[in-house]
Design an enzyme around this catalytic site. Structure first.
Site, short mmCIF file in Angstrom:
data_model
loop_
_atom_site.label_atom_id
_atom_site.label_comp_id
_atom_site.label_asym_id
_atom_site.label_seq_id
_atom_site.Cartn_x
_atom_site.Cartn_y
_atom_site.Cartn_z
N HIS A 40 0.85 -1.20 0.00
CA HIS A 40 0.00 0.00 0.00
C HIS A 40 0.88 1.24 0.00
O HIS A 40 1.96 1.26 0.59
CB HIS A 40 -0.92 -0.01 1.22
CG HIS A 40 -2.00 1.01 1.18
ND1 HIS A 40 -1.78 2.34 1.51
CD2 HIS A 40 -3.31 0.92 0.83
CE1 HIS A 40 -2.91 3.00 1.38
NE2 HIS A 40 -3.86 2.18 0.97
N GLU A 90 -4.12 1.69 -7.12
CA GLU A 90 -4.44 2.82 -6.25
C GLU A 90 -3.55 4.00 -6.59
O GLU A 90 -2.42 4.09 -6.10
CB GLU A 90 -4.23 2.42 -4.78
CG GLU A 90 -5.25 1.45 -4.24
CD GLU A 90 -5.30 1.50 -2.72
OE1 GLU A 90 -6.41 1.61 -2.18
OE2 GLU A 90 -4.24 1.47 -2.08
#
Length: 256
Positions: free
Chosen positions: A94, A166
């Site tokens: 992430h 993302e």
């Protein structure tokens, strides 16, 4: 065809009590499975409560894992420990891990490989910064991240991988990519996977993440190469998460 997944990343929110309340809300809404792969990734301290309280269809994920099996690594959690708890998914790479904790592509790759070794499905996050986007390097950056993450991954475990695009500039900003822009990148992710192993490329879920909410999820789900979403803040409340599931279930994928 890839399965449809709506994964919630709670980040550093919700302790055990709030986790139990969330699960109670989910069970009140769905007496039968919602026909979408549902995954919640709580903080480590809430994993046991999520596993113990959840119906079988509500899968438990983790937000991180270390790439060693045991040893003197203060503050870390091993894949063996997660597997013993009943964790089925783990978020790896992430942007907050990459940016705040200086997690490298090499570390991401190590985590992917050891997660797969223990039968945990990695949700591998890739995406470009605002500066890289403005320089027109989005596809180049994402391609390099995908290839690095899958380096030396055993081919017969590749079908257990999930990717999440993302864009860093969209996370927590309230600014989402357009469906068309996200589709372009997710299609490229799938083409890179196909170069490595064409037999599984169509079956690997590719998710979009970055300011996802019930009001804009349909725009992403309507794209050919997007199979769901990795959701942050809008996954914290059972009612809102269920709204996301209701949108996603209109776009059937493989039931897995």
């Amino acid at each position: 065809m890839a399965r449809t997944i709506i994964a919630g990343n709670w980040k550093m929110n919700h302790g055990p009590r709030e986790t139990r309340e969330f699960v109670a809300g989910m069970k009140e809404k769905y007496q039968t499975p919602p026909a979408v792969e549902t995954v919640i990734c709580p903080p480590f301290v809430s994993i046991s409560d999520l596993v113990n309280e959840s119906p079988e269809w509500l899968k438990t994920g983790a937000q991180n894992v270390y790439f060693e099996e045991s040893g003197a690594f203060t503050g870390e959690v091993s894949p063996k420990m997660l597997a013993e708890l009943g964790v089925e998914y783990v978020i790896i790479g992430h942007s907050e891990r990459r940016n705040i904790f200086a997690e490298s592509d090499e570390e991401v790759n190590k985590k992917v490989r050891i997660a797969l070794k223990y039968g945990i499905k990695p949700i591998i996050c890739v995406g470009e910064s605002d500066a890289q986007r403005n320089e027109g390097k989005t596809l180049e950056v994402v391609e390099n991240q995908v290839k690095s993450a899958l380096s030396e991954v055993v081919s017969d475990t590749l079908q257990n991988v999930v990717f999440a695009y993302e864009p860093v500039w969209a996370i927590g900003s309230g600014k989402a990519a357009t469906g068309e822009d996200a589709e372009q990148v997710c299609k490229h992710i799938r083409s890179v996977i196909s170069e490595l192993n064409s037999s599984v490329a169509d079956d690997i879920p590719v998710l979009y993440g970055g300011s996802v909410k019930p009001e804009n999820l349909e725009e992403f789900m309507d794209q050919d190469n997007i199979n769901g979403a990795l959701v942050g803040g809008k996954s914290l409340v059972a009612e809102t998460y269920c709204q996301l599931l209701e949108v996603a279930r209109r776009f059937p994928g493989d039931e897995g």
